[in-house]
Write an enzyme that holds these catalytic residues in place. Structure first.
Site, PDB file in Angstrom:
ATOM      1  N   ASN A 126     -27.487   4.093  -5.084  1.00 46.64           N
ATOM      2  CA  ASN A 126     -28.506   4.997  -5.581  1.00 46.64           C
ATOM      3  C   ASN A 126     -28.398   5.393  -3.558  1.00 46.64           C
ATOM      4  OD1 ASN A 126     -28.487   5.487  -7.617  1.00 46.64           O
ATOM      5  ND2 ASN A 126     -30.003   4.515  -8.088  1.00 46.64           N
ATOM      6  N   HIS A 161     -23.601   4.543  -1.011  1.00 45.93           N
ATOM      7  CA  HIS A 161     -24.122   5.538  -0.775  1.00 45.93           C
ATOM      8  C   HIS A 161     -24.585   5.846   0.557  1.00 45.93           C
ATOM      9  CE1 HIS A 161     -21.532   6.406  -4.093  1.00 45.93           C
ATOM     10  NE2 HIS A 161     -20.830   5.580  -3.830  1.00 45.93           N
ATOM     11  N   CYS A 171     -26.769  18.823  21.291  1.00 46.66           N
ATOM     12  CA  CYS A 171     -25.758  19.269  21.200  1.00 46.66           C
ATOM     13  C   CYS A 171     -25.292  19.921  20.654  1.00 46.66           C
ATOM     14  CB  CYS A 171     -24.776  17.487  21.010  1.00 46.66           C
ATOM     15  SG  CYS A 171     -23.717  17.056  19.394  1.00 46.66           S
TER      16      CYS A 171
HETATM   17  C1  BJW Z   1     -29.405   5.655 -17.646  1.00 43.75           C
HETATM   18  C2  BJW Z   1     -31.543   5.984 -18.211  1.00 43.75           C
HETATM   19  C3  BJW Z   1     -31.465   5.246 -18.419  1.00 43.75           C
HETATM   20  C4  BJW Z   1     -29.450   7.972 -17.848  1.00 43.75           C
HETATM   21  N1  BJW Z   1     -31.437   4.031 -18.327  1.00 43.75           N
HETATM   22  N2  BJW Z   1     -29.162   4.175 -17.770  1.00 43.75           N
HETATM   23  C5  BJW Z   1      -9.967   6.273  -7.669  1.00 43.75           C
HETATM   24  C6  BJW Z   1      -9.286   6.805  -8.827  1.00 43.75           C
HETATM   25  C7  BJW Z   1     -10.176   7.636  -8.867  1.00 43.75           C
HETATM   26  C8  BJW Z   1     -10.471   8.647  -7.540  1.00 43.75           C
HETATM   27  C9  BJW Z   1     -10.560   7.824  -7.215  1.00 43.75           C
HETATM   28  C10 BJW Z   1     -10.759   6.774  -6.398  1.00 43.75           C
HETATM   29  N3  BJW Z   1     -11.280   6.163  -5.266  1.00 43.75           N
HETATM   30  C11 BJW Z   1     -11.534   7.657  -4.855  1.00 43.75           C
HETATM   31  C12 BJW Z   1     -12.025   8.177  -5.380  1.00 43.75           C
HETATM   32  C13 BJW Z   1     -12.252   9.441  -5.557  1.00 43.75           C
HETATM   33  C14 BJW Z   1     -13.609   9.744  -5.451  1.00 43.75           C
HETATM   34  C15 BJW Z   1     -14.179   9.369  -7.453  1.00 43.75           C
HETATM   35  O1  BJW Z   1     -14.646   8.116  -7.389  1.00 43.75           O
HETATM   36  N4  BJW Z   1     -14.114  10.198  -7.595  1.00 43.75           N
HETATM   37  C16 BJW Z   1     -14.334  10.340  -9.001  1.00 43.75           C
HETATM   38  C17 BJW Z   1     -15.563  11.145  -9.272  1.00 43.75           C
HETATM   39  C18 BJW Z   1     -12.581  10.054  -9.769  1.00 43.75           C
HETATM   40  N5  BJW Z   1     -14.665   8.475  -4.621  1.00 43.75           N
HETATM   41  C19 BJW Z   1     -14.753   8.837  -3.403  1.00 43.75           C
HETATM   42  O2  BJW Z   1     -14.339   9.985  -3.420  1.00 43.75           O
HETATM   43  C20 BJW Z   1     -15.185   7.940  -2.797  1.00 43.75           C
HETATM   44  N6  BJW Z   1     -14.648   7.320  -1.351  1.00 43.75           N
HETATM   45  C21 BJW Z   1     -13.757   7.011  -1.622  1.00 43.75           C
HETATM   46  O3  BJW Z   1     -12.928   6.472  -2.167  1.00 43.75           O
HETATM   47  O4  BJW Z   1     -12.922   6.831   0.376  1.00 43.75           O
HETATM   48  C22 BJW Z   1     -11.840   6.488   0.316  1.00 43.75           C
HETATM   49  C23 BJW Z   1     -10.857   7.667   0.084  1.00 43.75           C
HETATM   50  C24 BJW Z   1     -10.778   7.812   1.682  1.00 43.75           C
HETATM   51  C25 BJW Z   1     -10.485   9.815   1.623  1.00 43.75           C
HETATM   52  C26 BJW Z   1      -9.657  10.440   0.400  1.00 43.75           C
HETATM   53  C27 BJW Z   1      -9.636   9.748  -0.804  1.00 43.75           C
HETATM   54  C28 BJW Z   1     -10.836   8.678  -0.626  1.00 43.75           C
HETATM   55  C29 BJW Z   1     -17.075   8.703  -2.018  1.00 43.75           C
HETATM   56  C30 BJW Z   1     -17.914   8.335  -3.060  1.00 43.75           C
HETATM   57  C31 BJW Z   1     -19.272   9.456  -3.075  1.00 43.75           C
HETATM   58  C32 BJW Z   1     -20.095   9.287  -4.148  1.00 43.75           C
HETATM   59  N7  BJW Z   1     -21.180  10.513  -3.569  1.00 43.75           N
HETATM   60  C33 BJW Z   1     -21.899  10.150  -4.471  1.00 43.75           C
HETATM   61  C34 BJW Z   1     -23.070  11.509  -3.363  1.00 43.75           C
HETATM   62  C35 BJW Z   1     -23.914  10.310  -2.986  1.00 43.75           C
HETATM   63  C36 BJW Z   1     -24.749  11.247  -1.751  1.00 43.75           C
HETATM   64  C37 BJW Z   1     -25.412  11.315  -1.879  1.00 43.75           C
HETATM   65  O5  BJW Z   1     -26.631  11.436  -3.649  1.00 43.75           O
HETATM   66  O6  BJW Z   1     -25.920  13.030  -2.778  1.00 43.75           O
HETATM   67  O7  BJW Z   1     -22.952   8.781  -4.831  1.00 43.75           O
HETATM   68  S1  BJW Z   1     -21.221  11.102  -5.990  1.00 43.75           S
HETATM   69  C38 BJW Z   1     -22.900  10.592  -7.042  1.00 43.75           C
HETATM   70  O8  BJW Z   1     -22.295  10.009  -8.053  1.00 43.75           O
HETATM   71  C39 BJW Z   1     -23.691   9.914  -6.120  1.00 43.75           C
HETATM   72  C40 BJW Z   1     -23.614   8.633  -6.939  1.00 43.75           C
HETATM   73  O9  BJW Z   1     -23.514   7.423  -5.785  1.00 43.75           O
HETATM   74  C41 BJW Z   1     -22.463   8.089  -8.114  1.00 43.75           C
HETATM   75  C42 BJW Z   1     -22.705   8.106  -8.752  1.00 43.75           C
HETATM   76  O10 BJW Z   1     -23.304   8.300 -10.428  1.00 43.75           O
HETATM   77  P1  BJW Z   1     -23.812   7.791 -11.025  1.00 43.75           P
HETATM   78  O11 BJW Z   1     -25.543   6.896 -10.637  1.00 43.75           O
HETATM   79  O12 BJW Z   1     -22.727   7.037 -11.991  1.00 43.75           O
HETATM   80  O13 BJW Z   1     -24.792   9.075 -11.715  1.00 43.75           O
HETATM   81  P2  BJW Z   1     -24.233   9.642 -13.476  1.00 43.75           P
HETATM   82  O14 BJW Z   1     -25.402  10.735 -13.544  1.00 43.75           O
HETATM   83  O15 BJW Z   1     -22.684   9.475 -12.728  1.00 43.75           O
HETATM   84  O16 BJW Z   1     -24.649   8.405 -14.228  1.00 43.75           O
HETATM   85  C43 BJW Z   1     -26.008   8.496 -14.451  1.00 43.75           C
HETATM   86  C44 BJW Z   1     -25.854   7.014 -15.918  1.00 43.75           C
HETATM   87  O17 BJW Z   1     -26.545   6.618 -15.875  1.00 43.75           O
HETATM   88  C45 BJW Z   1     -25.092   7.723 -17.339  1.00 43.75           C
HETATM   89  O18 BJW Z   1     -24.824   6.339 -17.655  1.00 43.75           O
HETATM   90  C46 BJW Z   1     -26.595   7.390 -17.848  1.00 43.75           C
HETATM   91  O19 BJW Z   1     -26.204   7.089 -19.404  1.00 43.75           O
HETATM   92  C47 BJW Z   1     -27.445   7.146 -17.412  1.00 43.75           C
HETATM   93  N8  BJW Z   1     -28.536   6.197 -17.392  1.00 43.75           N
HETATM   94  N9  BJW Z   1     -30.731   7.326 -17.950  1.00 43.75           N
HETATM   95  C48 BJW Z   1     -30.031   3.266 -18.202  1.00 43.75           C
HETATM   96  N10 BJW Z   1     -33.118   5.388 -18.231  1.00 43.75           N
HETATM   97 ZN    ZN Z   2     -24.425  15.731  18.265  1.00 40.72          ZN
END
Ligand code: BJW
Ligand code: ZN
Length: 246
Positions: free
Chosen positions: A102, A119, A150
């Site tokens: 988060n 992140h 800049c």
């Molecule tokens: C509850 C609840 C309650 C609800 N109690 N629970 C390997 C395999 C496949 C793909 C890739 C891989 N390696 C890299 C990739 C690509 C990509 C990726 O993972 N893609 C997938 C979608 C397939 N990853 C990246 O690009 C990462 N970088 C990277 O790998 O660099 C190397 C590279 C370089 C160059 C080219 C390629 C690779 C970076 C990932 C960055 C993610 N960024 C975000 C945005 C951050 C900024 C912002 O906030 O705007 O991060 S995306 C978004 O998703 C955010 C979150 O942190 C992240 C995860 O989401 P999260 O927190 O899990 O939320 P939800 O909504 O998905 O789930 C909520 C959960 O809560 C659910 O399960 C509910 O049930 C539960 N819940 N209420 C308890 N009350």
């Molecule tokens: Zn600048």
């Protein structure tokens, strides 16, 4: 009252090092929408559409506006019972680390001492040309995407798709997880990598892993236990149980 397994109680009673891996679900009960699923406010588009550099360059104002909208929600949000209960763990265990995907600062506001932000942080900004860093206040009221002195575009200090996570932060997260006695994985769909490697890293290192989520996630099958329920209920109940035992 949740009936916790004997195995979990036994693991907790001998534990010194506890790690919480958290995702947006932990902040859902603070009124901050998750990214995916039916409850997600962002369900009209996929996060991949806005949280990437190409989208920003193509339409900086649109992406900036999304972040300003989210900052407004986050600024009026408070830590919930789940964040506060995680902080309470520090009273009972010598080492407690929160590794969060988060960007919302709520673990910090709750008072947790050791936080690794995988992140980034939505309240910080930097210039894409000269890398100058800016605090939130500088562009607090900018409705359209601001520019640096800049001339470069200002972006939020968060990790977008296709971008690398901070290497030393991720390495520290890996080490912390591997040396933990117990790892809780709370409120994440566990579909975004490399963050989703951390629960698997715990399992590979023989660490006891417990998921807390309202529904099963991508990694439920590889973790030792799944506690189904909202984190704002499950984690406070765990603390009550621990407090009764210690
Ligand atoms: C509850 C609840 C309650 C609800 N109690 N629970 C390997 C395999 C496949 C793909 C890739 C891989 N390696 C890299 C990739 C690509 C990509 C990726 O993972 N893609 C997938 C979608 C397939 N990853 C990246 O690009 C990462 N970088 C990277 O790998 O660099 C190397 C590279 C370089 C160059 C080219 C390629 C690779 C970076 C990932 C960055 C993610 N960024 C975000 C945005 C951050 C900024 C912002 O906030 O705007 O991060 S995306 C978004 O998703 C955010 C979150 O942190 C992240 C995860 O989401 P999260 O927190 O899990 O939320 P939800 O909504 O998905 O789930 C909520 C959960 O809560 C659910 O399960 C509910 O049930 C539960 N819940 N209420 C308890 N009350
Ligand atoms: Zn600048």
């Amino acid at each position: 009252m949740i009936a916790f397994s004997e195995k979990l109680i036994e693991k907790l009673s001998g534990a010194q090092r506890v790690v919480f891996l958290t995702g947006s679900g932990i902040s859902a009960e603070s009124g901050i929408p998750t990214f995916r699923g039916n409850e997600g406010l962002w369900k009209n588009f996929r996060p991949e559409e806005l949280a990437n550099f190409k989208a920003f360059i193509k339409n900086p104002a649109r992406v900036w506006e999304w972040y300003q909208f989210r900052r407004d929600i986050i600024l009026s949000a408070k830590p919930n019972a789940g964040h506060l209960a995680i902080r309470e763990f520090e009273k009972f265990f010598p080492s407690v680390t929160v590794v969060t995907q988060n960007v919302d600062n709520l673990h910090r506001l709750a008072g947790s001492s050791n936080i690794l932000e995988l992140h980034g942080n939505i309240m910080k900004n930097y210039c894409i040309r000269c890398s100058k860093r800016y605090d939130f206040q500088t562009f607090e009221n900018s409705l359209s995407s601001p520019k640096c002195e800049c001339g470069g575009l200002i972006r939020p200090d968060v990790v977008w798709f296709g971008e690398n996570l901070n290497e030393s932060v991720f390495a520290e997260a890996e080490d912390t997880v591997a040396s933990a006695d117990i790892v809780f994985v709370a409120g994440s769909s566990n579909i975004v990598y490399p963050a989703a490697l951390l629960p698997q890293h715990a399992v590979n290192n023989g660490v006891y892993t417990v998921e807390i989520n309202i529904e099963r996630s991508e990694l439920s099958g590889v973790l030792d236990e799944v506690l189904l329920g909202p984190s704002g209920t499950v984690i406070p109940e765990l603390i009550k149980k621990i407090a009764g035992q210690k």
